[in-house]
Design an enzyme around this catalytic site. Sequence first.
Site, PDB file in Angstrom:
ATOM      1  N   ILE A 129       0.909  -1.321   0.090  1.00  0.00           N
ATOM      2  CA  ILE A 129      -0.200  -0.090  -0.094  1.00  0.00           C
ATOM      3  C   ILE A 129       0.925   1.084   0.009  1.00  0.00           C
ATOM      4  O   ILE A 129       1.864   1.376   1.031  1.00  0.00           O
ATOM      5  CB  ILE A 129      -0.890   0.023   1.225  1.00  0.00           C
ATOM      6  CG1 ILE A 129      -1.798  -1.094   1.227  1.00  0.00           C
ATOM      7  CG2 ILE A 129      -1.636   1.374   1.125  1.00  0.00           C
ATOM      8  CD1 ILE A 129      -2.916  -1.402  -0.128  1.00  0.00           C
ATOM      9  N   LYS A 130       0.643   2.151  -0.983  1.00  0.00           N
ATOM     10  CA  LYS A 130       1.360   3.294  -1.141  1.00  0.00           C
ATOM     11  C   LYS A 130       0.926   4.415  -0.556  1.00  0.00           C
ATOM     12  O   LYS A 130      -0.256   4.824  -0.798  1.00  0.00           O
ATOM     13  CB  LYS A 130       1.698   3.487  -2.594  1.00  0.00           C
ATOM     14  CG  LYS A 130       2.712   4.516  -2.968  1.00  0.00           C
ATOM     15  CD  LYS A 130       2.876   4.981  -4.200  1.00  0.00           C
ATOM     16  CE  LYS A 130       3.700   4.121  -5.184  1.00  0.00           C
ATOM     17  NZ  LYS A 130       3.942   4.303  -6.512  1.00  0.00           N
ATOM     18  N   ILE A 131       1.951   5.132   0.313  1.00  0.00           N
ATOM     19  CA  ILE A 131       1.290   6.183   1.083  1.00  0.00           C
ATOM     20  C   ILE A 131       2.189   7.505   0.890  1.00  0.00           C
ATOM     21  O   ILE A 131       3.346   7.256   1.327  1.00  0.00           O
ATOM     22  CB  ILE A 131       1.155   5.863   2.606  1.00  0.00           C
ATOM     23  CG1 ILE A 131       0.111   4.520   2.988  1.00  0.00           C
ATOM     24  CG2 ILE A 131       0.846   6.959   3.611  1.00  0.00           C
ATOM     25  CD1 ILE A 131       0.035   4.144   4.193  1.00  0.00           C
TER      26      ILE A 131
END
Length: 334
Positions: A129-131
């Site tokens: 998950i890219k944050i």
Amino acid sequence: MFNNDVKFSLWCDFIERDFLDNEFVKLINSNTINGATSNPAIFKSAFLTSPAYKITIKENERRHEKQIYEILAVQDIKIAADRLIQNYANDDDGFVSIEVDPNLCNDTQGTIEEGVRLFNTVMMPNVMIKIPATNAGFDAMSALMSRGIPVNATLIFSPDQAIKCLDAFEIGTKEYQKKFPNTKNPKGVISIFVSRFDRLLDEVMREKCLPAGQIGIMNATKIYTIIQNRNLENVRALFASTGVKGDDLRKDYYIRELMYENSINTAPLDTIKAFTEQKSEPKEAVSEDSIEKFFEVVSRAGIDMNRVYKELLSDGLKQFLQAYDDIMKALKQE
């Protein structure tokens, strides 16, 4: 792994349905790449120009545009994750990233909820998950890592951002270990943006009789060294934004210059092709002393790096937001 001797990985910064079904598989099988990344700008290009998505968009035209976007994105991410699952099983990276809604960049709880939902929807262990690395994002990174969800911290421009990501990953990993002892720790990458520094500052550097095409490399190396020195076994530096603009530099310049031990480089497809055309050799990272002296010279030339960091982060967030909003508007009109 592209170079197993130094644990250097090459990930493809491109996702599109026909590509995933064809060339992507060849790149994995030839050991050229062992991971992939996506972002709203990449999905914008794919969803709004490729005919591969037309039928799915038409079938879901009554849904809200964000639902349509997620259906398309999740399908692509799931395909990519499936193609990479053997790499993951062999502990050879094998990750693909999907970014949370960039409108949540200042909403910790919203980022956590969307990150968990996306991970559970894709239902593949090799999804990151890219944050974005904002103040709200750091707490979300910890929360996801504590749940065993791999995280890609993105839009890293400053050493301070990297340190806060490392703190978040360490906190999240320790919480995960308490809840799930004797299990494999979730992986994290810290995506250091590179070429945007040179695009912004090269003209100024030339005016000051300083070398062009260097600030991005030196800044990325400074952050890489911070990550390496922290020695978190489940966290690696990832060099992003490594495509070049114009003809001043060779297409694969940022891959070759940053081919460091225990690092990842995620690059556009044409950059990867240029890189694999000629033999490459790993590089030793520039020393901390040399980096410090370089930035002393930059500071004396009147370049305020703290201002540059803020400007590039603000611009990066705006670009992701604009791409995401463009997709929403286009899907709404379909």
